[in-house]
Write a protein that holds these residues in place. Structure first.
Motif, PDB file in Angstrom:
ATOM      1  N   VAL A  79       0.844  -1.202   0.000  1.00  0.00           N
ATOM      2  CA  VAL A  79       0.000   0.000   0.000  1.00  0.00           C
ATOM      3  C   VAL A  79       0.876   1.249   0.000  1.00  0.00           C
ATOM      4  O   VAL A  79       0.566   2.254  -0.655  1.00  0.00           O
ATOM      5  CB  VAL A  79      -0.937  -0.021   1.228  1.00  0.00           C
ATOM      6  N   GLY A  80       2.004   1.165   0.713  1.00  0.00           N
ATOM      7  CA  GLY A  80       2.924   2.296   0.773  1.00  0.00           C
ATOM      8  C   GLY A  80       3.467   2.642  -0.603  1.00  0.00           C
ATOM      9  O   GLY A  80       3.550   3.815  -0.968  1.00  0.00           O
ATOM     10  N   ILE A  81       3.807   1.623  -1.380  1.00  0.00           N
ATOM     11  CA  ILE A  81       4.314   1.878  -2.742  1.00  0.00           C
ATOM     12  C   ILE A  81       3.246   2.589  -3.563  1.00  0.00           C
ATOM     13  O   ILE A  81       3.505   3.566  -4.264  1.00  0.00           O
ATOM     14  CB  ILE A  81       4.724   0.548  -3.410  1.00  0.00           C
ATOM     15  N   LEU A  82       2.013   2.112  -3.410  1.00  0.00           N
ATOM     16  CA  LEU A  82       0.895   2.689  -4.152  1.00  0.00           C
ATOM     17  C   LEU A  82       0.766   4.183  -3.862  1.00  0.00           C
ATOM     18  O   LEU A  82       0.642   5.012  -4.758  1.00  0.00           O
ATOM     19  CB  LEU A  82      -0.376   1.952  -3.745  1.00  0.00           C
ATOM     20  N   PHE A  83       0.795   4.506  -2.551  1.00  0.00           N
ATOM     21  CA  PHE A  83       0.629   5.905  -2.193  1.00  0.00           C
ATOM     22  C   PHE A  83       1.933   6.680  -2.313  1.00  0.00           C
ATOM     23  O   PHE A  83       1.947   7.897  -2.157  1.00  0.00           O
ATOM     24  CB  PHE A  83       0.042   6.026  -0.782  1.00  0.00           C
ATOM     25  N   GLY A  84       3.035   5.963  -2.594  1.00  0.00           N
ATOM     26  CA  GLY A  84       4.304   6.640  -2.822  1.00  0.00           C
ATOM     27  C   GLY A  84       4.454   7.075  -4.259  1.00  0.00           C
ATOM     28  O   GLY A  84       5.331   7.891  -4.575  1.00  0.00           O
ATOM     29  N   LEU A  85       3.599   6.544  -5.133  1.00  0.00           N
ATOM     30  CA  LEU A  85       3.722   6.878  -6.558  1.00  0.00           C
ATOM     31  C   LEU A  85       3.704   8.385  -6.827  1.00  0.00           C
ATOM     32  O   LEU A  85       4.496   8.869  -7.645  1.00  0.00           O
ATOM     33  CB  LEU A  85       2.629   6.168  -7.358  1.00  0.00           C
ATOM     34  N   PRO A  86       2.841   9.147  -6.144  1.00  0.00           N
ATOM     35  CA  PRO A  86       2.864  10.597  -6.425  1.00  0.00           C
ATOM     36  C   PRO A  86       4.214  11.233  -6.141  1.00  0.00           C
ATOM     37  O   PRO A  86       4.525  12.282  -6.708  1.00  0.00           O
ATOM     38  CB  PRO A  86       1.795  11.164  -5.481  1.00  0.00           C
ATOM     39  N   SER A  87       5.040  10.586  -5.278  1.00  0.00           N
ATOM     40  CA  SER A  87       6.323  11.197  -4.914  1.00  0.00           C
ATOM     41  C   SER A  87       7.236  11.329  -6.121  1.00  0.00           C
ATOM     42  O   SER A  87       8.210  12.074  -6.089  1.00  0.00           O
ATOM     43  CB  SER A  87       7.010  10.360  -3.847  1.00  0.00           C
ATOM     44  N   LEU A  88       6.932  10.600  -7.191  1.00  0.00           N
ATOM     45  CA  LEU A  88       7.776  10.696  -8.376  1.00  0.00           C
ATOM     46  C   LEU A  88       7.561  12.034  -9.061  1.00  0.00           C
ATOM     47  O   LEU A  88       8.420  12.521  -9.792  1.00  0.00           O
ATOM     48  CB  LEU A  88       7.449   9.551  -9.333  1.00  0.00           C
ATOM     49  N   ARG A  89       6.401  12.632  -8.833  1.00  0.00           N
ATOM     50  CA  ARG A  89       6.106  13.892  -9.506  1.00  0.00           C
ATOM     51  C   ARG A  89       6.120  15.088  -8.559  1.00  0.00           C
ATOM     52  O   ARG A  89       6.452  16.182  -8.962  1.00  0.00           O
ATOM     53  CB  ARG A  89       4.711  13.819 -10.165  1.00  0.00           C
ATOM     54  N   ILE A  90       5.718  14.866  -7.326  1.00  0.00           N
ATOM     55  CA  ILE A  90       5.601  16.027  -6.446  1.00  0.00           C
ATOM     56  C   ILE A  90       6.511  15.870  -5.238  1.00  0.00           C
ATOM     57  O   ILE A  90       6.895  14.768  -4.870  1.00  0.00           O
ATOM     58  CB  ILE A  90       4.139  16.254  -5.987  1.00  0.00           C
ATOM     59  N   LYS A  91       6.844  17.016  -4.648  1.00  0.00           N
ATOM     60  CA  LYS A  91       7.850  17.007  -3.585  1.00  0.00           C
ATOM     61  C   LYS A  91       7.373  17.787  -2.366  1.00  0.00           C
ATOM     62  O   LYS A  91       6.447  18.588  -2.449  1.00  0.00           O
ATOM     63  CB  LYS A  91       9.116  17.681  -4.099  1.00  0.00           C
TER      64      LYS A  91
END
Lengths: 441, 355
Positions: free
Chosen positions: B117-129
């Protein structure tokens, strides 16, 4: 470098703790896991204020229970489960005989200490909240959801609506919207409402409101579209006044709204202003300062400036009076237990449990306590840890709550059946063999 | 005088790479471990074991999890409590639905669920900071708690949505008393903390720190930001998930989704800020501080002020003092308790000579 200060500080703290422990002697200790800050502080301060005032009254007016003075200590939980468990552990060994009763006033904390109380032999009293199926005392010997449970209440509300409509058979084809707080507490209502709907032939429309509930436009739009005959408000905190105000804006008559007992206090109606006028709510205690017991508190406790409430005008409010009910029931249970285990000495949690299980408060007793009509009469047994299952309905007239019914009972056989079914499932899951109540003395 | 490395030579790479390079530290570390494993369960009373030490350990683990993500990899998150919830409900369901599921495996599987689940919700981190990412992880916080309430399957159709965790049995041995529950928590936390310590010293950890310090530069030297960030999310959520499972099994015994609300996420964030961002040791210190201080204030308030002030004022005073102390700490030492500890050690090495 700061070794000296650390040692000094440590010694000071240890000294403080030691004095705290030494204070309680030959007293009946009652641990109070209260909450006076946090999201539900308005409820917590009222209930614990009333409860403490009642215990002060017993100490001041009667000199304790048969000479045993009551002692208590508060522990702030902030309505947080983890803090609640810490409070439970901290308070359980205090006093000469340990904590005699634990009443956390929070469903979450109730669940967290449910197994612990059985191990530590401390009765857990959950008046009007907590685990409904704990009313089956054979499976839950240590838990007392006294006076009434959520299921009894839902059933009583439906009965009340039935009498308003002119008979239970008139409910057929009616539509009742259940506007509930989307949490464990709100969902307690589902099973029983479905059962009742099937039995009486009305339709239930379940509408969830997300925590905390200060945005209900879409829910009330749905209510306006589906035109239910009644709205049952199963709310908590800020959700209640918002519901009343939004109902006014939507044009839904408040006379057709019935609240549960956590939606029926001054804290819910006063913020809603005149939108609350005509709204009815259930309650296992009534509002009003005109009862002898409240007058006694005013005279003996506040007269000696020993009152707990900062705002004395809250005396007689719904939450305050509910606290007094907590006090009455706790004190009477201890009194009952003293009759068996010896008057004039502090009792252990196990002995007080016996007192709760044999608690009988009839009309005569209520009159002696100065609480006629204030709370329902009570008859707790080994099998039935609920004891009453009755509520009164009060209507808000714009300035205060007015009692509009006598004690209304729910559909007892139906509720009891569901309780036993659920408790049996729990016993099976946990590997508990239910007690045989015919063998208990 | 006593705490000095004079005469301790490192003759091999292995010796140079150990966690504690000074002998006194090593001895101290083993002494502390022995103290907590042997002396504490023997002498501490139930209240300390059950209500103080066990939660401190569990929150330390959650703080390590968040520290990996925020302190080492530089990704702000406000969803730690939700990942704890995934771990708790995951472990519960594995125990419930698979016969003979061993406790340790269930805990690890719960952690793996949280990692997924963490990976799933970590996906936005690739675009936003930064703060934008923190807000995105808030979605995890709200969504997961909502989903656990919404779908009764997760709580095994319990009428109120509260789960009662099963007994802990390992190889037929029941962990039922406070001492045993404390010991099992301690063992799991100790192993995972050691693992985390080694992880952050390894290539993985260095990649996290490179991405934290400047992701463009990290990419230039050959670190793949996407992989690194998601890895941090996965490991962090795994730690939080295991902490959540322990929270349910060894501490509370029953958990409801609301128990893992935003408040708890904030608390874990405070723990790493107070304890020290980017420090495993700091996670422990921060957790101890945040758990113990309110309890200490509560006890102190009741025994000192007692009847002197109204109870509601006392309760509010606690919050005021708690907040005040946090501000004071952050002004005195913005890098947290771990930094204070480090300064203390440096001073000790020079003692009794100031230079």
């Amino acid at each position: 470098m700061k070794l000296k200060t650390t040692v000094l500080l440590g010694a000071a703290v240890a000294g403080l703790l030691a004095t705290g422990y030494a204070a309680a002697q030959q007293q009946q200790f009652i641990g109070l896991p209260s909450y006076r800050v946090g999201p539900y502080a308005s409820g917590g301060s009222g209930i614990y204020g009333g409860w403490i005032d009642y215990m002060t009254l017993i100490n001041e007016r009667d000199g304790g229970i048969n000479g045993v003075k009551l002692a208590w200590e508060e522990c702030e939980t902030e309505y947080n489960n983890a803090r609640g468990v810490e409070c439970y552990e901290r308070l359980k060994g205090k006093g000469t005989t340990g904590n005699s009763v634990f009443q956390p006033l929070s469903t979450g904390i109730t669940y967290s200490v449910l197994d612990r109380v059985a191990q530590d032999k401390i009765p857990l009293v959950t008046m009007g909240y907590g685990r409904t199926d704990a009313a089956d005392g054979r499976v839950f010997p240590w838990v007392f959801p006294l006076i009434t449970t959520y299921w009894s209440q839902a059933s009583a509300i439906v009965n009340y609506i039935g009498t308003k409509e002119g008979g239970m058979d008139k409910l057929k084809g009616k539509k009742i919207a259940l506007l509930y707080h989307d949490s464990a507490y709100g969902k307690e209502s589902h099973a029983i409402m479905d059962k009742l709907a099937a039995k009486h032939g009305f339709e239930v429309l379940k509408i969830a409101v997300a925590h905390p509930g200060n945005e209900q436009q879409s829910q009330w739009l749905q209510i306006r579209q589906s035109k239910p005959d009644y709205v049952v408000l199963w709310g908590w905190g800020v959700m209640n006044p918002t519901a009343l105000r939004t109902a006014q804006r939507t044009g839904f008559p408040r006379e057709k709204m019935v609240g549960v007992w956590w939606s029926g206090a001054e804290e819910d109606t006063i913020p809603a202003g005149d939108a609350a006028k005509g709204y009815t709510s259930a309650g296992f205690n009534v509002a009003g300062a005109n009862y002898p017991v409240i007058k006694d508190i005013d005279k003996f406790v506040y007269g000696k400036s020993k009152g707990n409430m900062e705002d004395k005008s809250r005396l007689g409010s719904v939450y305050y009076n509910r606290g007094v009910v907590h006090g009455i029931i706790t004190v009477e249970a201890i009194r009952t237990a003293q009759e068996k285990f010896g008057k004039g000495k502090p009792l252990t949690g196990e002995q007080v449990r016996w007192g709760f299980e044999h608690l009988k408060i009839d009309d005569k007793k209520l009159a002696a306590l100065g609480a006629t009509g204030f709370m329902p009469d009570l008859n707790v047994t080994c099998a039935d840890h609920e004891g009453a299952g009755k509520v009164k309905f009060q209507q808000w007239d714009g300035a205060k709550w007015k009692v509009v019914t006598d004690w209304v009972e729910g559909d007892k056989p139906l509720v009891r059946g569901m309780i036993e079914e659920s408790a049996a499932a729990y016993a099976k899951e946990k590997g508990i063999t239910p007690r045989d109540c015919s063998k208990e003395s | 005088m006593f705490y000095r490395e004079a005469g301790q030579f490192k003759a091999s790479y292995q010796e140079d790479q150990q966690i504690f390079t000074i002998r006194q530290d090593r001895v101290g570390f083993w002494a502390i471990l022995a103290f907590f494993f042997l002396a504490v369960p023997a002498f501490a009373n139930q209240y300390w074991l059950q209500a103080i030490l066990t939660p401190v350990l569990i929150f330390s683990l959650a703080a390590i999890g968040l520290n990996i993500l925020t302190g080492y990899a530089g990704q702000l998150s406000l969803g730690s409590a939700a990942f704890m919830a995934v771990g708790a409900f995951g472990a519960y369901n594995f125990m419930l639905r698979i016969d003979g599921m061993p406790f340790i495996v269930a805990i690890i599987l719960g952690g793996l669920c949280a990692a997924a689940v963490g990976i799933l919700f970590g996906l936005p981190s690739l675009r936003i900071k930064g703060f934008y990412l923190a807000v995105a992880t808030l979605a995890a916080q709200f969504f997961i708690v909502w989903a656990l309430v919404k779908f009764p399957w997760f709580s095994n159709h319990s009428s109120s949505g509260v789960i009662t965790t099963q007994e802990i049995v390992i190889f037929g041995f029941a962990f039922d008393s406070p001492e045993k529950k404390y010991l099992i928590s301690l063992a799991i936390v100790a192993v995972l903390a050691l693992l985390a310590k080694n992880l952050v010293r390894s290539t993985t950890g260095r990649a996290w720190m490179a991405v934290r310090d400047m992701d463009v530069a990290a990419e230039v030297i050959g670190i793949r930001p996407m992989r690194t960030k998601l890895q941090a999310f996965a490991v962090s959520s795994f730690y939080c998930g295991v902490a959540g499972a322990l929270y349910g099994y060894t501490y509370l015994g029953t958990v409801e989704p609301e128990g893992f609300n935003l408040d708890l996420s904030f608390k874990i964030l405070f723990m790493i800020i107070i304890g020290g961002v980017g420090s495993i040791m700091g996670s422990f210190l921060g957790a101890a501080f945040i758990v113990l201080l309110p309890i200490f204030l509560n006890v102190a308030m009741h025994s000192t002020l007692g009847g002197a002030v109204p109870a509601s004022l006392a309760a509010n005073l606690e919050l005021i003092i708690f907040g005040g102390l946090i501000i004071f700490f952050l002004i005195v030492e913005p890098h947290g308790l771990a930094r204070l500890w480090q300064i203390g050690k440096e001073k000790l090495r020079l003692w009794p000579f100031p230079h």
